[in-house]
Each structure stands twice: as structure tokens, then as C-alpha cells.
Design a protein around this motif. Structure first.
Motif, PDB file in Angstrom:
ATOM      1  N   HIS A 274       0.832  -1.209   0.000  1.00  0.00           N
ATOM      2  CA  HIS A 274       0.000   0.000   0.000  1.00  0.00           C
ATOM      3  C   HIS A 274       0.863   1.254   0.000  1.00  0.00           C
ATOM      4  O   HIS A 274       0.476   2.289   0.554  1.00  0.00           O
ATOM      5  CB  HIS A 274      -0.949   0.020   1.210  1.00  0.00           C
ATOM      6  N   THR A 275       2.015   1.153  -0.619  1.00  0.00           N
ATOM      7  CA  THR A 275       2.994   2.242  -0.581  1.00  0.00           C
ATOM      8  C   THR A 275       3.580   2.456  -1.969  1.00  0.00           C
ATOM      9  O   THR A 275       3.879   1.494  -2.674  1.00  0.00           O
ATOM     10  CB  THR A 275       4.121   1.917   0.411  1.00  0.00           C
ATOM     11  N   ALA A 276       3.727   3.728  -2.343  1.00  0.00           N
ATOM     12  CA  ALA A 276       4.319   4.066  -3.632  1.00  0.00           C
ATOM     13  C   ALA A 276       5.803   4.357  -3.480  1.00  0.00           C
ATOM     14  O   ALA A 276       6.255   4.829  -2.435  1.00  0.00           O
ATOM     15  CB  ALA A 276       3.612   5.274  -4.225  1.00  0.00           C
ATOM     16  N   THR A 277       6.529   4.070  -4.526  1.00  0.00           N
ATOM     17  CA  THR A 277       7.941   4.438  -4.603  1.00  0.00           C
ATOM     18  C   THR A 277       8.169   5.231  -5.880  1.00  0.00           C
ATOM     19  O   THR A 277       7.496   5.011  -6.897  1.00  0.00           O
ATOM     20  CB  THR A 277       8.852   3.203  -4.608  1.00  0.00           C
ATOM     21  N   SER A 278       9.099   6.169  -5.819  1.00  0.00           N
ATOM     22  CA  SER A 278       9.446   6.987  -6.984  1.00  0.00           C
ATOM     23  C   SER A 278      10.910   6.763  -7.318  1.00  0.00           C
ATOM     24  O   SER A 278      11.784   6.953  -6.465  1.00  0.00           O
ATOM     25  CB  SER A 278       9.190   8.469  -6.707  1.00  0.00           C
ATOM     26  N   THR A 279      11.171   6.338  -8.561  1.00  0.00           N
ATOM     27  CA  THR A 279      12.535   6.070  -9.020  1.00  0.00           C
ATOM     28  C   THR A 279      12.866   7.010 -10.169  1.00  0.00           C
ATOM     29  O   THR A 279      12.074   7.144 -11.113  1.00  0.00           O
ATOM     30  CB  THR A 279      12.672   4.612  -9.494  1.00  0.00           C
ATOM     31  N   MET A 280      14.010   7.651 -10.112  1.00  0.00           N
ATOM     32  CA  MET A 280      14.425   8.543 -11.193  1.00  0.00           C
ATOM     33  C   MET A 280      15.230   7.760 -12.221  1.00  0.00           C
ATOM     34  O   MET A 280      16.246   7.138 -11.899  1.00  0.00           O
ATOM     35  CB  MET A 280      15.254   9.704 -10.649  1.00  0.00           C
ATOM     36  N   LYS A 281      14.741   7.769 -13.473  1.00  0.00           N
ATOM     37  CA  LYS A 281      15.431   7.120 -14.571  1.00  0.00           C
ATOM     38  C   LYS A 281      16.347   8.134 -15.264  1.00  0.00           C
ATOM     39  O   LYS A 281      16.036   9.332 -15.309  1.00  0.00           O
ATOM     40  CB  LYS A 281      14.425   6.547 -15.564  1.00  0.00           C
ATOM     41  N   LYS A 282      17.437   7.650 -15.859  1.00  0.00           N
ATOM     42  CA  LYS A 282      18.488   8.556 -16.312  1.00  0.00           C
ATOM     43  C   LYS A 282      18.808   8.496 -17.802  1.00  0.00           C
ATOM     44  O   LYS A 282      19.697   9.215 -18.254  1.00  0.00           O
ATOM     45  CB  LYS A 282      19.766   8.286 -15.505  1.00  0.00           C
ATOM     46  N   GLU A 283      18.131   7.657 -18.564  1.00  0.00           N
ATOM     47  CA  GLU A 283      18.431   7.610 -19.993  1.00  0.00           C
ATOM     48  C   GLU A 283      17.244   7.046 -20.758  1.00  0.00           C
ATOM     49  O   GLU A 283      16.349   6.409 -20.182  1.00  0.00           O
ATOM     50  CB  GLU A 283      19.678   6.764 -20.275  1.00  0.00           C
ATOM     51  N   VAL A 284      17.245   7.296 -22.065  1.00  0.00           N
ATOM     52  CA  VAL A 284      16.178   6.801 -22.931  1.00  0.00           C
ATOM     53  C   VAL A 284      16.764   6.511 -24.309  1.00  0.00           C
ATOM     54  O   VAL A 284      17.679   7.203 -24.776  1.00  0.00           O
ATOM     55  CB  VAL A 284      15.026   7.829 -23.015  1.00  0.00           C
ATOM     56  N   ARG A 285      16.234   5.468 -24.945  1.00  0.00           N
ATOM     57  CA  ARG A 285      16.664   5.129 -26.307  1.00  0.00           C
ATOM     58  C   ARG A 285      15.877   5.974 -27.308  1.00  0.00           C
ATOM     59  O   ARG A 285      14.651   6.072 -27.212  1.00  0.00           O
ATOM     60  CB  ARG A 285      16.444   3.641 -26.575  1.00  0.00           C
ATOM     61  N   VAL A 286      16.590   6.559 -28.270  1.00  0.00           N
ATOM     62  CA  VAL A 286      15.972   7.488 -29.218  1.00  0.00           C
ATOM     63  C   VAL A 286      16.279   7.047 -30.648  1.00  0.00           C
ATOM     64  O   VAL A 286      17.431   6.756 -30.992  1.00  0.00           O
ATOM     65  CB  VAL A 286      16.470   8.928 -28.991  1.00  0.00           C
ATOM     66  N   LEU A 287      15.224   6.999 -31.466  1.00  0.00           N
ATOM     67  CA  LEU A 287      15.348   6.752 -32.901  1.00  0.00           C
ATOM     68  C   LEU A 287      15.083   8.057 -33.636  1.00  0.00           C
ATOM     69  O   LEU A 287      14.127   8.771 -33.319  1.00  0.00           O
ATOM     70  CB  LEU A 287      14.329   5.704 -33.355  1.00  0.00           C
ATOM     71  N   ASP A 288      15.903   8.375 -34.629  1.00  0.00           N
ATOM     72  CA  ASP A 288      15.749   9.608 -35.394  1.00  0.00           C
ATOM     73  C   ASP A 288      15.006   9.295 -36.694  1.00  0.00           C
ATOM     74  O   ASP A 288      15.536   8.627 -37.585  1.00  0.00           O
ATOM     75  CB  ASP A 288      17.115  10.214 -35.696  1.00  0.00           C
ATOM     76  N   ALA A 289      13.764   9.779 -36.799  1.00  0.00           N
ATOM     77  CA  ALA A 289      12.943   9.476 -37.979  1.00  0.00           C
ATOM     78  C   ALA A 289      13.552  10.016 -39.262  1.00  0.00           C
ATOM     79  O   ALA A 289      13.292   9.489 -40.354  1.00  0.00           O
ATOM     80  CB  ALA A 289      11.535  10.044 -37.781  1.00  0.00           C
ATOM     81  N   SER A 290      14.366  11.047 -39.164  1.00  0.00           N
ATOM     82  CA  SER A 290      14.940  11.662 -40.361  1.00  0.00           C
ATOM     83  C   SER A 290      16.000  10.792 -41.022  1.00  0.00           C
ATOM     84  O   SER A 290      16.303  10.966 -42.206  1.00  0.00           O
ATOM     85  CB  SER A 290      15.554  13.021 -40.000  1.00  0.00           C
ATOM     86  N   SER A 291      16.562   9.864 -40.268  1.00  0.00           N
ATOM     87  CA  SER A 291      17.677   9.085 -40.806  1.00  0.00           C
ATOM     88  C   SER A 291      17.408   7.582 -40.844  1.00  0.00           C
ATOM     89  O   SER A 291      18.310   6.816 -41.186  1.00  0.00           O
ATOM     90  CB  SER A 291      18.935   9.349 -39.969  1.00  0.00           C
ATOM     91  N   LEU A 292      16.187   7.166 -40.541  1.00  0.00           N
ATOM     92  CA  LEU A 292      15.865   5.733 -40.507  1.00  0.00           C
ATOM     93  C   LEU A 292      14.746   5.434 -41.506  1.00  0.00           C
ATOM     94  O   LEU A 292      13.568   5.681 -41.227  1.00  0.00           O
ATOM     95  CB  LEU A 292      15.454   5.313 -39.089  1.00  0.00           C
ATOM     96  N   PRO A 293      15.080   4.918 -42.676  1.00  0.00           N
ATOM     97  CA  PRO A 293      14.079   4.675 -43.722  1.00  0.00           C
ATOM     98  C   PRO A 293      12.986   3.711 -43.257  1.00  0.00           C
ATOM     99  O   PRO A 293      13.238   2.761 -42.520  1.00  0.00           O
ATOM    100  CB  PRO A 293      14.903   4.049 -44.857  1.00  0.00           C
TER     101      PRO A 293
END
Length: 651
Positions: free
Chosen positions: A298-317
Motif C-alpha cells: 500500500h505504498t508508492a515508490t518513486s525512481t528517477m530514470k536517467k536515460e532513454v533510447r531514441v530513434l531519429d525518424a529523419s535518418s531511418l528509412p
């Protein structure tokens, strides 16, 4: 005899007059006619046929209504503090409102969507977006509580959210405002080419519903408005409406309306998965909160994430294609078959319907009409399935009834318009009161719409209700769509400004609802599941009260030895285990107005007494005939007192 005949004639004429007046009045009464009233009447003890989950807009919450009655059942706290349920006030739920910007006690909730299996609503979860501080929340429909909130980095104005794919593989979150990504000190005048949009794909665990930000797609600096998933043949695609293809940064009402066409962005998320697997992503530093409420503790926890994977639509056909759509499109809606994608251009009187099959053909045969930042633009004529001509003014949103009909709201002409999928002809229209935005058909965003009703959510209600000062209640209207013609049945007020809603047959949810909450499953750090474990413990100036509650007393109900300057934690466990027996507790002077504690649960509030005296606490939720007797006292002594802690029940 003449007198009798005369009297009979007068009575007959009067009867004819009454009947004709009654018929005329019945016509004039519209939604107040007996037939309409009968259609929305749910007798005492009977259930509504559908749940409607309606966004709370600027309240930041999600409200639950019954259809066809329009009765409000519950307001589920999501992105804003809620004093009634102590959401964001008690120690257990404060972490749910943590973000990279700190504790945010309010947000703006727009678009709920229900989890799906094989393209059909399964009744497990509702997902909804926080618009201002970008977040996605998950509500567990077995308990109607928010159990997870994930913040979205590289995003501003999380509007084209939260929409789920056919098997709830992903919940999408698209940015409304393009910004520098990563954020940087850039002149706003240098917007064009330097500001970017992002489309986030949040994976959902098929077993427990756990969310994770899987990847983001970096997009041109347009505004991304709404989204809907492909289904059937178009499974694996997600479609986003865009506007401001001009990339204007000032006076958008003029400068973002120059181009004759903007776009619907067709995103191939299956291709995105291939690129992720092949390592074609960049890992971008990020800072975002992932908040999880544990049902056992019955308890919440908050975790800070530090990175994300990114795809660039301009360069990926093959990752993204742009479908030209007139003009400043808002809604982006996909029919139950997955073949037709409807673009609702706010500044167009027509509805543009794209064909998925034609889109695939255009892609395979490279029928392109230029590009935008490396993303191919398909030729308008080559992807057009048809046009609903001159349907109304200000088209916004479309949903489907499963019988081959689309229903579209028109903001300026204030109406819902019914049209035939395939022939594109308008077959009916009904006025709304007034300036309608979204509409909802139960299951209308799935392979299997349930039809029967459409709910229109209106922006203005000036003369529909009793006046309540400078702001009138927000409004929804219920239409019967089971026949050839729509029929207005009901007006009902709503919480906040409703933007979108999701509807589902009650039977798909009701049978999953938990009824028993075993104390043995309570794993809260400070749970007190038997009276033998009740205690009060001092650690310097910090005091912990391990308290129980049951109809109709607290244990302990008298506490002495608390001192001015102490920080007192009340850990209160509700010993009831049957549903619908919550208890409340409120302490004079506590910053938390109250706790509302569900059966079998433990919650905590903090009290910092500043005055000597004897201070009462009491139950705030009527629980039994002796509810008034459910109370207790805390004696507060001076900070210099040497009085030892003591507690009692019945002494």
C-alpha cells in the motif's frame, strides 16, 4: 337530448385538443419526453449497462459514470491531490506525484484509453495522460485506483496520448509542443529546424501491466495533436495528427494556418522494434520519474530514470511517412477494420479519409511528393480513400459504431454528424449544446465497438443548467444511436472540462472487481493487523503510532506523553476486509485533512503538535450506527515534560 349531444361534442373536441397539444408538447420537450426518460432510467437496485471513464481535464483526475443514467460513481485521483481520498497527502501516495521538477500537486488530464486484447477492450486497465507535466498513468480496474505513473522526458504538452495498440503492447505519448531536444538555451526565433517533436512508446507488461519507456522517435518540429492505433491489416502502425507544419513560433492562429495541408504521421512501430534490436538508436541522457504503487505494501515508490533510447525518424528509412491532410487536423481516427484513417482538419468543411492499402501501395511504389527533414511525404491523391463532403464546420473527432457508420463532432456548427463508411454520405445530424469537442462510443476505438450510445462532451453550456456564477458546469450529452436516426436522451454534468472518454460494457469490468481484502496480504512496513500489536514508539522527537480501526473504535483511542515539537506518524490499519467498509481519520491541526483507508489497508499521516492540550481525532467516513462514538484523544504536554508515552483502549 340536444343538451347531451352538445355536451358530448364539447368533451370530444376538448379531448382532441388535449391529445394534439400533448403530442405537440411531447415533440417540443425533446429529451424530456417520456420515451427518452425511460431509455436512461435505471431502476433502484439495477445496474447501468456501461461504464464511462471521462477525463477530468483541468481537475487532473478521471471520473467514472454509468450509462445510460449519467450517474457519477467515483472520481479516481490520478495527477492531482485529492483531499477526499488523501491522494498525494498521505505518506504512501506522495511519491506518485513526484517528477523531475519535484512534487507536482496538479495536472491536466485529457485522453483515457482502455487496454485491449486482439483489438477488443479487455477491461484490465485505463491509461490516461498528464498534459502539462508530461506523464502517463495506469488505473487498475480491479480496484479503480491509480497504480503507476511514468514521466515522459523530451516532451512538452503530452497531448497525443494515451492511446494503446491492439494488444496493449504500447501506450503512446506524443508531444504537442516541439522544443529543443535535448533542452538548450536557444532563441525562440531560431525555432525552425532546431526544435523537435518526440513520440514515446511505453511498453506494458502482459502479465502485471508494468510500464517502461521503451523508446522515443525524434520528429520534425511540428505540433503533434492526437493519435490512434492501426488494427487488423494496419496492426503495427500508429497514426498521429500534426499541425504547424509551418514551424511557426508566434501567433499560431495565423502563422500555423498558412499551409493548405498539414500531415498525419504514419509510424511503423514494428520497424522501430527492428531498429532497436539492430542497435540503430542513440542513448540520450534523461531525467524522469517512474512511480509505482505496490498493492501489497500500500505504498508508492518513486525512481528517477536517467536515460532513454531514441530513434531519429529523419535518418531511418521506413520508420515514418507523412500523409497530407487538410487543414490543421485535430482528430486522427481509425475505423474498426483498420483500413480507414480519418483526418479531421479543423479549418476544413470536409472529412479526409485515407486508405491504409493505398498507403502501403504508395510506399512500395515510392509515390512520394517530396520530403520533410528526410521523411517521405506521400502524394495526397494516392492515399485518399474518400471525402465526406461539406459535413459541417470545425470537424474534430470521429468514432465508429461497428455497423459501418462514422460519427464526427463539429465544434463550430455544434453538432454530431453520422456518415457511411465507404460511400462517405452524410445520413444524419443532431445538434449539441454547445461547441462539442470529443465524442465517445463504447468501444468506438477498437475492433469491436458496442454502439448503442454516443456521448458528446461540450465546451459551453450557457443555458442548459441553473446558473452557478461566472462558470457553468461542464456538460456531456447522451445520444441513442441504436436506430437509423440519433436521438438526444440526456444532459448530465461532468467533473472538470471533459476532453475524451472511454466506454466499456459493465460486465467486462464488474466481475473483475475485488471484493475481499485479506489482512494477511497487507505487507505495509507499519501494518498492525491485530490488536495485540498496537503500540506507540518514541525515537527522539519522532513518534510512531501503530493504530487499528474497526467498527466502531480506534485502538488505541487515548494516547498520552506526546510533546510539543514532536513529529508524530500515525500508521492506521483498517481491520475490515469486506469491500465498501472504508474508515476515515482526521486529527485536529494535522496538515493532512484526513485519511480515507480502504479495507485491509494501512495509511500514514504526520501530525506536528504546536500547542499543549488534549486534542481529539475521529472517524470521517460514516461506518456504523455508532460512527459518532468512533473517536479518541491525544494529550500534548510541554516540550520539557518527562511524561512517558502511554496508550489505552477502554481504560
Amino acid at each position: 337530448m340536444k343538451k347531451i349531444i352538445y355536451t358530448s361534442a364539447v368533451m370530444l373536441c376538448s379531448l382532441v385538443l388535449l391529445v394534439s397539444c400533448g403530442e405537440e408538447n411531447s415533440k417540443n420537450r425533446g429529451a424530456l419526453s417520456s420515451s427518452a426518460a425511460e431509455k436512461v432510467y435505471v431502476a433502484p437496485g439495477e445496474y447501468d449497462e456501461f461504464y464511462a471513464f471521462i477525463s477530468g481535464g483541468f481537475s487532473g483526475q478521471l471520473s467514472v459514470y454509468g450509462l445510460p443514467s449519467g450517474r457519477l460513481f467515483k472520481v479516481i485521483p490520478v495527477f492531482s491531490q485529492d483531499a477526499e481520498k488523501a491522494w498525494g497527502y498521505n505518506e504512501e501516495t506522495k511519491p506518485m506525484l513526484q517528477t523531475s521538477h519535484g512534487f507536482i500537486p496538479w495536472d491536466d488530464s485529457h485522453h483515457p484509453d482502455i487496454s485491449q486484447t486482439n483489438g477488443e477492450l479487455d477491461g484490465r486497465y485505463v491509461f490516461i495522460n498528464g498534459n502539462n507535466t508530461p506523464r502517463i498513468a495506469k488505473i487498475d480496474l480491479s480496484v479503480f485506483e491509480t497504480t503507476e505513473i511514468i514521466e515522459i522526458p523530451n516532451c512538452a504538452g503530452n497531448h497525443s496520448s494515451a492511446f494503446v495498440t491492439e494488444n496493449t503492447e504500447y501506450v503512446v505519448a506524443g508531444t504537442r509542443f516541439s522544443v529543443p531536444i535535448p533542452q538548450a538555451d536557444i532563441s525562440i526565433k531560431d525555432y525552425k529546424g532546431n526544435f523537435k517533436g518526440s513520440l514515446s512508446f511505453i511498453s506494458v507488461d502482459p502479465e502485471d501491466g508494468g510500464m517502461d519507456l521503451s523508446f522515443q522517435i525524434l520528429m520534425p518540429g511540428f505540433d503533434y495533436d492526437l493519435a490512434h492505433p492501426g488494427r487488423g491489416a494496419s496492426h503495427g502502425w500508429m497514426f498521429f495528427s500534426t499541425y504547424n507544419s509551418e514551424e511557426a513560433s508566434t501567433l499560431l492562429e495565423v502563422n500555423a494556418s498558412q499551409n493548405d495541408k498539414d500531415f498525419i504521421a504514419a509510424v511503423n512501430w514494428k520497424k522501430a522494434e527492428e531498429y532497436i534490436k539492430a542497435g540503430k538508436f542513440t542513448t540520450m541522457p534523461a531525467n524522469y520519474a517512474h512511480n509505482v504503487y505496490d498493492e501489497s505494501t500500500h505504498t508508492a515508490t518513486s525512481t528517477m530514470k536517467k536515460e532513454v533510447r531514441v530513434l531519429d525518424a529523419s535518418s531511418l528509412p521506413g520508420l515514418v511517412y507523412l500523409l497530407p491532410t487538410p487543414k490543421s487536423p485535430h482528430g486522427c481516427d481509425v475505423d474498426p477494420t483498420g483500413e480507414y484513417i480519418v483526418g479531421n482538419g479543423k479549418l476544413s468543411a470536409d472529412l479526409t479519409v485515407h486508405s491504409f492499402k493505398k498507403m502501403i501501395d504508395a510506399i512500395e511504389n515510392e509515390k512520394f511528393d517530396g520530403e520533410a527533414y528526410g521523411i517521405p511525404i506521400l502524394k495526397f491523391e494516392d492515399v485518399l480513400a474518400g471525402t465526406v463532403k461539406q459535413a459541417g464546420l470545425g470537424p474534430l473527432h470521429t468514432e465508429f459504431d461497428g455497423e459501418g457508420n462514422g460519427y464526427t463532432t463539429f465544434f463550430i456548427s455544434s453538432e454530431v454528424v453520422k456518415w457511411k463508411v465507404g460511400s462517405w454520405e452524410v445520413v444524419d445530424r443532431q445538434p449539441c449544446y454547445y461547441s462539442v469537442g470529443h465524442l465517445m462510443i463504447p468501444g468506438g476505438n477498437s475492433r469491436k465497438p458496442f454502439g448503442k450510445y454516443v456521448v458528446a462532451m461540450n465546451k459551453i453550456t450557457k443555458d442548459r443548467y441553473l446558473p452557478t456564477g461566472p462558470e457553468v458546469t461542464q456538460s456531456a450529452q447522451l445520444y441513442d444511436i441504436s436506430g437509423e436516426k440519433m436521438e438526444l436522451l440526456l444532459d448530465f454534468p461532468t467533473i472538470g472540462e471533459p476532453h475524451y472518454a472511454a466506454g466499456i460494457p459493465a460486465d467486462l469490468v464488474r466481475e473483475r472487481s475485488r471484493k475481499i481484502f485479506n489482512l494477511t496480504e497487507n505487507k505495509h512496513k507499519y501494518a498492525t493487523t491485530t490488536d495485540a500489536d498496537v503500540k506507540v514508539v518514541r525515537n527522539g522527537k519522532e513518534v510512531h503510532v501503530y493504530m487499528t480501526m474497526i467498527r466502531s473504535h480506534f485502538n488505541p483511542d487515548n494516547i498520552e506523553g506526546i510533546k510539543v515539537g514532536d513529529k508524530v506518524y500515525f500508521h492506521v490499519t483498517n481491520l475490515e476486509q469486506d469491500y465498501d467498509v472504508p474508515h476515515g481519520v482526521s486529527m485536529i491541526g494535522a496538515n493532512t485533512s484526513e485519511l480515507l483507508i480502504m479495507p485491509g489497508q494501512t495509511e500514514t499521516f504526520v501530525w506536528e503538535p504546536k500547542q499543549v492540550g488534549v486534542w481529539p481525532f475521529y472517524c470521517t467516513d460514516f461506518c456504523s450506527a455508532l460512527h459518532q462514538e468512533m473517536q479518541g484523544y491525544v494529550r500534548v504536554s510541554p516540550a520539557s515534560s518527562d511524561l512517558e508515552l502511554s496508550w489505552s483502549l477502554g481504560d
